[in-house]
Design an enzyme around this catalytic site. Structure first.
Site, mmCIF file in Angstrom:
data_model
loop_
_atom_site.group_PDB
_atom_site.id
_atom_site.type_symbol
_atom_site.label_atom_id
_atom_site.label_comp_id
_atom_site.label_asym_id
_atom_site.label_seq_id
_atom_site.Cartn_x
_atom_site.Cartn_y
_atom_site.Cartn_z
ATOM 1 N N ALA A 221 -5.154 -1.950 1.064
ATOM 2 C CA ALA A 221 -6.580 -2.174 1.308
ATOM 3 C C ALA A 221 -7.424 -1.541 0.211
ATOM 4 C CB ALA A 221 -7.000 -1.554 2.641
ATOM 5 N N GLN A 222 -8.598 -2.092 -0.014
ATOM 6 C CA GLN A 222 -9.681 -1.355 -0.667
ATOM 7 C C GLN A 222 -10.271 -0.605 0.509
ATOM 8 O OE1 GLN A 222 -12.264 0.601 -1.488
ATOM 9 N NE2 GLN A 222 -13.596 -1.049 -0.778
ATOM 10 N N ASP B 58 0.734 -7.949 -5.479
ATOM 11 C CA ASP B 58 -0.655 -7.780 -5.028
ATOM 12 C C ASP B 58 -0.791 -8.620 -3.762
ATOM 13 O OD1 ASP B 58 -3.569 -7.184 -6.776
ATOM 14 O OD2 ASP B 58 -3.601 -8.288 -4.874
ATOM 15 N N TYR C 251 -16.044 -3.676 4.678
ATOM 16 C CA TYR C 251 -14.639 -3.298 4.908
ATOM 17 C C TYR C 251 -14.267 -3.541 6.378
ATOM 18 C CZ TYR C 251 -10.990 0.211 6.059
ATOM 19 O OH TYR C 251 -9.884 0.876 6.544
ATOM 20 N N GLU D 57 -13.072 1.737 12.276
ATOM 21 C CA GLU D 57 -14.291 1.148 11.731
ATOM 22 C C GLU D 57 -14.646 -0.180 12.401
ATOM 23 O OE1 GLU D 57 -16.704 1.934 9.597
ATOM 24 O OE2 GLU D 57 -15.943 3.942 9.194
ATOM 25 N N THR E 1 -8.426 -0.283 11.916
ATOM 26 C CA THR E 1 -9.192 0.963 11.794
ATOM 27 C C THR E 1 -10.245 1.102 12.886
ATOM 28 O OG1 THR E 1 -10.946 1.967 10.457
ATOM 29 C CG2 THR E 1 -10.546 -0.336 10.074
ATOM 30 N N GLY F 10 0.829 -1.217 0.000
ATOM 31 C CA GLY F 10 0.000 0.000 0.000
ATOM 32 C C GLY F 10 0.852 1.252 0.000
HETATM 33 P P1 NAP Z 1 -5.407 4.405 0.471
HETATM 34 O O1 NAP Z 1 -4.910 5.771 0.175
HETATM 35 O O2 NAP Z 1 -6.701 3.948 -0.090
HETATM 36 O O3 NAP Z 1 -4.255 3.394 -0.006
HETATM 37 C C1 NAP Z 1 -4.488 2.011 -0.107
HETATM 38 C C2 NAP Z 1 -3.268 1.361 -0.708
HETATM 39 O O4 NAP Z 1 -3.504 -0.052 -0.868
HETATM 40 C C3 NAP Z 1 -2.912 1.878 -2.125
HETATM 41 O O5 NAP Z 1 -1.514 1.910 -2.249
HETATM 42 C C4 NAP Z 1 -3.484 0.807 -3.025
HETATM 43 O O6 NAP Z 1 -2.862 0.719 -4.282
HETATM 44 C C5 NAP Z 1 -3.143 -0.434 -2.188
HETATM 45 N N1 NAP Z 1 -3.871 -1.632 -2.585
HETATM 46 C C6 NAP Z 1 -5.199 -1.778 -2.772
HETATM 47 N N2 NAP Z 1 -5.469 -3.054 -3.118
HETATM 48 C C7 NAP Z 1 -4.292 -3.704 -3.173
HETATM 49 C C8 NAP Z 1 -3.915 -5.031 -3.481
HETATM 50 N N3 NAP Z 1 -4.816 -5.972 -3.808
HETATM 51 N N4 NAP Z 1 -2.597 -5.368 -3.427
HETATM 52 C C9 NAP Z 1 -1.661 -4.441 -3.111
HETATM 53 N N5 NAP Z 1 -1.963 -3.160 -2.814
HETATM 54 C C10 NAP Z 1 -3.258 -2.809 -2.838
HETATM 55 O O7 NAP Z 1 -5.483 4.158 2.050
HETATM 56 P P2 NAP Z 1 -4.775 4.972 3.235
HETATM 57 O O8 NAP Z 1 -5.681 6.055 3.659
HETATM 58 O O9 NAP Z 1 -3.383 5.236 2.872
HETATM 59 O O10 NAP Z 1 -4.821 3.877 4.389
HETATM 60 C C11 NAP Z 1 -3.757 2.953 4.570
HETATM 61 C C12 NAP Z 1 -4.275 1.756 5.350
HETATM 62 O O11 NAP Z 1 -4.758 2.199 6.611
HETATM 63 C C13 NAP Z 1 -5.415 1.015 4.700
HETATM 64 O O12 NAP Z 1 -5.280 -0.355 5.033
HETATM 65 C C14 NAP Z 1 -6.651 1.574 5.370
HETATM 66 O O13 NAP Z 1 -7.690 0.618 5.353
HETATM 67 C C15 NAP Z 1 -6.126 1.823 6.760
HETATM 68 N N6 NAP Z 1 -6.743 2.913 7.509
HETATM 69 C C16 NAP Z 1 -6.859 4.156 6.975
HETATM 70 C C17 NAP Z 1 -7.401 5.175 7.725
HETATM 71 C C18 NAP Z 1 -7.533 6.580 7.195
HETATM 72 O O14 NAP Z 1 -8.295 7.360 7.774
HETATM 73 N N7 NAP Z 1 -6.789 6.944 6.156
HETATM 74 C C19 NAP Z 1 -7.833 4.921 9.040
HETATM 75 C C20 NAP Z 1 -7.666 3.647 9.553
HETATM 76 C C21 NAP Z 1 -7.111 2.650 8.797
HETATM 77 P P3 NAP Z 1 -3.357 1.645 -5.518
HETATM 78 O O15 NAP Z 1 -2.664 2.966 -5.311
HETATM 79 O O16 NAP Z 1 -2.882 0.868 -6.683
HETATM 80 O O17 NAP Z 1 -4.845 1.759 -5.417
HETATM 81 O O1 G4F Z 2 -14.353 10.240 4.315
HETATM 82 P P1 G4F Z 2 -15.151 9.013 4.490
HETATM 83 O O2 G4F Z 2 -15.462 8.228 3.272
HETATM 84 O O3 G4F Z 2 -14.384 8.140 5.570
HETATM 85 P P2 G4F Z 2 -14.859 6.902 6.465
HETATM 86 O O4 G4F Z 2 -16.038 6.213 5.916
HETATM 87 O O5 G4F Z 2 -14.973 7.405 7.860
HETATM 88 O O6 G4F Z 2 -13.624 5.891 6.324
HETATM 89 C C1 G4F Z 2 -12.283 6.342 6.387
HETATM 90 O O7 G4F Z 2 -11.836 6.315 7.724
HETATM 91 C C2 G4F Z 2 -11.793 4.994 8.313
HETATM 92 C C3 G4F Z 2 -11.310 5.147 9.759
HETATM 93 O O8 G4F Z 2 -12.422 5.320 10.594
HETATM 94 C C4 G4F Z 2 -10.854 4.139 7.497
HETATM 95 F F1 G4F Z 2 -10.754 2.911 8.055
HETATM 96 C C5 G4F Z 2 -11.359 4.031 6.078
HETATM 97 O O9 G4F Z 2 -10.423 3.265 5.310
HETATM 98 C C6 G4F Z 2 -11.446 5.434 5.488
HETATM 99 O O10 G4F Z 2 -10.145 5.953 5.381
HETATM 100 O O11 G4F Z 2 -16.530 9.360 5.189
HETATM 101 C C7 G4F Z 2 -16.604 10.071 6.413
HETATM 102 C C8 G4F Z 2 -18.053 10.440 6.715
HETATM 103 C C9 G4F Z 2 -19.014 9.268 6.579
HETATM 104 O O12 G4F Z 2 -19.928 9.284 7.635
HETATM 105 C C10 G4F Z 2 -19.771 9.535 5.284
HETATM 106 O O13 G4F Z 2 -21.091 9.037 5.263
HETATM 107 O O14 G4F Z 2 -18.477 11.397 5.737
HETATM 108 C C11 G4F Z 2 -19.752 11.057 5.266
HETATM 109 N N1 G4F Z 2 -19.943 11.631 3.937
HETATM 110 C C12 G4F Z 2 -20.865 12.589 3.616
HETATM 111 N N2 G4F Z 2 -20.811 12.846 2.312
HETATM 112 C C13 G4F Z 2 -19.288 11.282 2.807
HETATM 113 C C14 G4F Z 2 -19.830 12.056 1.781
HETATM 114 N N3 G4F Z 2 -18.271 10.402 2.588
HETATM 115 C C15 G4F Z 2 -17.786 10.291 1.324
HETATM 116 N N4 G4F Z 2 -16.770 9.446 1.096
HETATM 117 N N5 G4F Z 2 -18.312 11.032 0.285
HETATM 118 C C16 G4F Z 2 -19.334 11.926 0.465
HETATM 119 O O15 G4F Z 2 -19.789 12.561 -0.490
#
Ligand code: NAP
Ligand code: G4F
Length: 334
Positions: free
Chosen positions: A87-88, A63, A155, A133, A131, A8
């Protein structure tokens, strides 16, 4: 020189983590997915143009659903630290693609763990991107390491599976494997379809005259939003502890989507309510009303603290997106 392997690495967190580890003297190795256009925009400044193997950063196609490739990479690179960030990661998309999401989020994590275990290199340390989540609509606030899991989307279900595999590998095989239970964290590198970045990009396009309306879903949802730069530091700190464990990483403050709209549109003296329209397609079958985390355990164990406030982060994101649209930010006093 320590070696780290990041899955990732092309994502938001992967890019900040790669920068942090390189600044600490690591040789960083990263897994990227092969796509028809090389998708490494967030990390290409760490490489020469067209290069995959630089001095401190080396990329490999792969992958996390491909066990044999993961085993090859672990054997070839011999990392001391493995960060599983792949992750997706989009919650709403996971309702539309639950099988794919589970294959990457749940089985992908297990395949990474198996590749580490089967390598026989018992010194490897493993970080899993868990997360907030996993808590879902837990009914307990704030959430900490003792809060029961109640995943409310595919997820999150996948992340709960991965969480327990990490715990199991720690207990059953003695692997140094930690779960970082991270609450939402954002940045100018956040994916365009997460709400904060959608708002700051939409705002910049409105100012540039390229769009007038911004379609959003649930504005009442509340999230504990931090900055990704602070959060990747917590990942690294966790990995430096003598023993592995599970830690909540959060700011302890929650804000609504409306608050984020106020913070970003307010910077430019604009009223978001004249631009934001409601799109029912963006409402989720189940949404989590509020996340707010208690990261006392991490603060006490290794002194982690968030440094960047929501307002500072919104400002950085707005400025980046305005500049991207070619807008002179000085006119707004920014
Ligand atoms: P992100 O921007 O969506 O990045 C996800 C990464 O995973 C990208 O590099 C993506 O590659 C890669 N990936 C997806 N499917 C894959 C596969 N099958 N094999 C190898 N790589 C793959 O997510 P992020 O915000 O950096 O988050 C990083 C991690 O923390 C994730 O696991 C997410 O679930 C977790 N997390 C995020 C948050 C948050 O608020 N950001 C909070 C809690 C946990 P591509 O660039 O090719 O798509
Ligand atoms: O920005 P969001 O899509 O983030 P969400 O669902 O909280 O998830 C992110 O944080 C998680 C950690 O708690 C990670 F694990 C996960 O991988 C990801 O990074 O949505 C935040 C809030 C939600 O309640 C959503 O319903 O914003 C609300 N929202 C309102 N309008 C929207 C929109 N979210 C998105 N994506 N797009 C909208 O137009």
């Amino acid at each position: 020189m320590k070696k780290a392997l990041i899955s990732g690495i092309s994502g938001q967190d992967g890019s900040y983590l790669a920068e942090l580890l390189i600044s600490k003297g690591y040789e960083v190795h990263g897994i990227v997915r092969r796509s028809s256009i090389l998708n490494i925009n967030r990390i290409d400044h760490l490489l020469q143009p067209g290069e995959m193997h630089g001095e401190s950063l080396k990329l490999y196609f792969g992958d996390v659903t491909d066990s044999s490739r993961l085993a090859d990479l672990i054997d070839r690179i011999e990392p001391e630290e493995v960060y599983n960030l792949a992750a997706q990661s989009h919650v709403n998309i996971s309702f539309h693609e639950p099988i794919h999401t589970s294959e990457v989020v749940a089985l992908g994590a297990l395949k990474m763990l198996e590749a580490v275990r089967k390598s026989g290199a018992s010194h490897i340390r493993f970080y899993q991107a868990t997360t907030s989540e996993v808590f879902g609509n837990a009914g307990v606030s704030p959430q900490d390491e003792h809060t029961p899991f109640h995943p409310d989307n595919p997820y999150a279900c996948g992340k709960v599976f991965a969480f327990h595999q990490v715990r199991l590998y720690r207990e059953a095989y003695g692997l140094h494997a930690s779960n970082g239970i991270l609450f939402n964290h954002e940045s100018p590198r956040r994916g365009d379809n997460f709400v904060t970045r959608k708002i700051t990009r939409g705002l910049a396009r409105i100012v540039a005259g390229r769009q007038n309306k911004l379609a959003l879903g649930n504005l009442d949802a509340r999230r504990d939003w931090g900055h990704a730069k602070d959060y990747v530091e917590a990942m690294w700190m966790m990995m430096q502890q003598a023993s592995s464990d599970d830690y909540v990483i959060a700011t302890g403050k929650s804000h609504s989507v409306r608050d984020f709209l106020d913070a970003s549109f307010g910077l430019l003296g604009l009223d978001w309510s004249t631009h934001v329209v409601s799109d029912p397609e963006l409402l989720r079958p189940v949404d989590v009303n509020e996340f707010i985390g208690d990261s006392s355990k991490a603060r006490q164990a290794f002194g982690w603290e968030p440094r960047i406030s929501l307002r500072e982060m919104a400002r950085e994101m707005v400025i980046t997106d305005l500049l991207h649209e070619g807008i002179d930010v000085a006119q707004f006093g920014l």
